[in-house]
Design a protein around this motif. Structure first.
Motif, PDB file in Angstrom:
ATOM      1  N   TYR A   1     -50.384 -60.634 -42.240  1.00  8.27           N
ATOM      2  CA  TYR A   1     -49.003 -60.407 -42.666  1.00  8.27           C
ATOM      3  C   TYR A   1     -48.246 -59.524 -41.683  1.00  8.27           C
ATOM      4  O   TYR A   1     -48.843 -58.752 -40.919  1.00  8.27           O
ATOM      5  CB  TYR A   1     -48.983 -59.730 -44.036  1.00  8.27           C
ATOM      6  N   ASP A   2     -46.902 -59.623 -41.747  1.00 15.69           N
ATOM      7  CA  ASP A   2     -46.090 -58.645 -41.043  1.00 15.69           C
ATOM      8  C   ASP A   2     -45.801 -57.493 -42.003  1.00 15.69           C
ATOM      9  O   ASP A   2     -46.311 -57.452 -43.127  1.00 15.69           O
ATOM     10  CB  ASP A   2     -44.804 -59.273 -40.486  1.00 15.69           C
TER      11      ASP A   2
ATOM     12  N   ILE B   1     -47.571 -64.165 -40.831  1.00 18.73           N
ATOM     13  CA  ILE B   1     -47.124 -64.531 -39.480  1.00 18.73           C
ATOM     14  C   ILE B   1     -48.247 -65.137 -38.642  1.00 18.73           C
ATOM     15  O   ILE B   1     -47.997 -65.690 -37.573  1.00 18.73           O
ATOM     16  CB  ILE B   1     -46.529 -63.329 -38.730  1.00 18.73           C
TER      17      ILE B   1
ATOM     18  N   VAL C   1     -49.624 -56.925 -36.093  1.00 18.79           N
ATOM     19  CA  VAL C   1     -48.464 -56.682 -35.238  1.00 18.79           C
ATOM     20  C   VAL C   1     -48.797 -57.246 -33.869  1.00 18.79           C
ATOM     21  O   VAL C   1     -49.644 -56.702 -33.158  1.00 18.79           O
ATOM     22  CB  VAL C   1     -48.126 -55.183 -35.123  1.00 18.79           C
TER      23      VAL C   1
ATOM     24  N   GLN D   1     -40.922 -53.527 -36.183  1.00 20.53           N
ATOM     25  CA  GLN D   1     -40.041 -54.613 -36.589  1.00 20.53           C
ATOM     26  C   GLN D   1     -39.435 -55.311 -35.379  1.00 20.53           C
ATOM     27  O   GLN D   1     -39.264 -56.537 -35.369  1.00 20.53           O
ATOM     28  CB  GLN D   1     -38.923 -54.077 -37.501  1.00 20.53           C
TER      29      GLN D   1
ATOM     30  N   TYR E   1     -41.760 -57.962 -33.960  1.00 19.22           N
ATOM     31  CA  TYR E   1     -41.737 -59.250 -34.645  1.00 19.22           C
ATOM     32  C   TYR E   1     -40.609 -60.133 -34.125  1.00 19.22           C
ATOM     33  O   TYR E   1     -40.726 -61.358 -34.109  1.00 19.22           O
ATOM     34  CB  TYR E   1     -41.596 -59.052 -36.156  1.00 19.22           C
TER      35      TYR E   1
END
Length: 446
Positions: free
Chosen positions: A92-93, A99, A160, A202, A205
């Motif tokens: 996950y993000d 993701i 990440v 962030q 991403y």
């Protein structure tokens, strides 16, 4: 070296920006997975908007491409029958969206490792490969680790890009984050670091998403066999001779087996463990040059027994004194090169860095890496990107192989934390160039 102390962030930026930074390329028990939770009736995956998410079969198609490409030629999996498991582990993000997936790799239904495959249509197709019989099991165990809060709490693996894995534990709306270190074995609370650097995470991403990535992804998913024929490039598989001979790189006996190069966790002092990746890379390189590349020329660089942990750790201690990493570790490629040259000079060995003043591009840096490997000289690489707790950030590794298939997928094999890891070269290069003003790059010697 590990990411360090967010409280020093402003000081660190000042020091780095106003220091001399090289600019050349040289410096430069399984838990079953229920796919019904992820797949909608039309076959597409849930949790991320329809326009961005790959379908379930597409994720497996990408994994298959790399199984039939890189893994078919790699020393760890060559001549083995490898398949992709459908028991995917979602990654996950920080906004709770999937993701990527850790796709378990199977040999006769036995898990032998995983490949992390992207789930975004405009992101990278793959990130890293870890071949280890217990790698997938440790991922599952991290999700049920009883020492981290209560067993009933919600847990997710946060990813990440390009290489950060963290465990997120939610308790009554409060979230804690734990770094999964050294092949995802140990857990360390990094909540403060994540919270203070949330904006940077962030941004990461966003930066992985690009038209170029989407174009490449579409070419793969439209039928990578046809794409290979229509837009083929020459396949490249360049490695150190130990790789070509299917031998281990700097095989130090560690417990019941042999490591793949040195491990900074072998240091007894915590400061050495945190800052010691540069000295370990220097120890790897000087050992290999002395024992494998040309003992008659470089033999004085290492006189001990490579397989002896005691001998190699003594060498790591010596290289730590020469490299002399500061509070932030060794953050200069040129300074690293000078330390290795100084050590060689004291050993009365003629050894010099190889520099390249061409532009710092994907192809030019790849050419530099290949040139070193063709000389049977390991290539050190430094990534200084961002300020997270990513094992491959603020971190030196030793490159032992460069691979490019006919569809232009590129991989490097590296020695890090005493393990062999395979990294999508595009993600590693982009991680360096995203924060190029901070430095980072590559270095080999002859």
């Amino acid at each position: 070296m590990r990411a360090k102390m967010p409280v020093l962030l402003s000081v660190l930026i000042f020091l780095l920006i106003f220091s001399s930074v090289p600019t050349t390329s040289a410096d430069a028990g399984n838990v079953p997975f229920d796919d019904s939770l992820l797949v909608q009736e039309d076959g597409r995956l849930k949790d991320i908007s329809e326009s961005q998410m790959l379908s379930y079969p597409e994720v497996l198609q990408i994994a298959k491409k790399h199984i039939q490409g890189y893994l078919a030629d790699d020393i760890q999996t060559k001549d083995r029958t490898i398949t992709a498991s459908t028991n995917l582990i979602p990654l996950y993000d920080l906004s709770d969206q999937i993701i990527a997936y850790a796709v378990p790799l199977l040999e006769r239904e036995r898990e032998i490792g995983y490949i992390s495959v992207g789930a975004l249509r405009d992101g990278y197709d793959a990130y890293d490969i870890f071949i280890d019989d217990s790698a997938v099991q440790r991922l599952h165990q991290s999700l049920s680790n009883p020492s981290i809060m209560a067993a009933s709490e919600e847990r997710r693996i946060i990813f990440v890009p390009p290489m950060t894995y963290m465990l997120q534990v939610t308790d009554g709306g409060r979230q804690q984050y734990f770094e999964m270190n050294e092949g995802l074995q140990s857990l360390r609370d990094v909540t403060e670091s994540v919270e203070e650097n949330m904006d940077e995470f962030q941004q990461t991403y966003e930066t992985i998403r690009s038209e170029e990535n989407q174009e490449y992804m579409d070419q793969i998913l439209d039928g990578y066999v046809g794409f290979r024929a229509a837009a083929a490039v020459a396949k490249e598989d360049v490695s150190l001779t130990v790789e070509a001979n299917q031998s281990m790189f700097v095989p130090v006996q560690d417990g019941s087996g042999y490591s793949y190069g040195g491990n900074q966790n072998w240091y007894s002092q915590n400061t050495h463990k945190d800052r010691g990746c540069g000295p370990v890379a220097a120890a790897n390189i000087t050992n290999y040059l002395a024992k494998i590349t040309n003992p008659s020329t470089y033999g004085a660089l290492y006189s001990g027994n490579t397989t002896s942990k005691q001998d190699f750790l003594a060498h790591m201690d010596t290289m730590y004194d020469y490299v002399s990493p500061g509070i932030l570790g060794k953050i200069s490629v040129s300074g690293f090169a000078s330390a290795v040259e100084s050590y060689a000079k004291d050993k009365k060995v003629n050894l010099n860095r190889v520099t390249d003043n061409s532009a710092f591009t994907l192809d030019n840096t790849a050419a530099y890496i290949k040139a070193g490997l063709k000389l049977n000289s390991p290539v050190a690489t430094l990534n200084l990107s961002k300020f997270s707790d990513y094992d491959y950030e603020w971190h030196w590794m030793t490159i032992t192989k460069y691979y490019r298939d006919t569809t232009d997928s590129r991989w490097i094999a590296v020695s890090t934390w005493g393990q062999r890891r395979s990294i999508n070269y595009r993600t590693h290069f982009d991680a360096i160039t995203s924060y190029r003003s901070l430095g980072g790059g590559f270095m080999y010697f002859k």
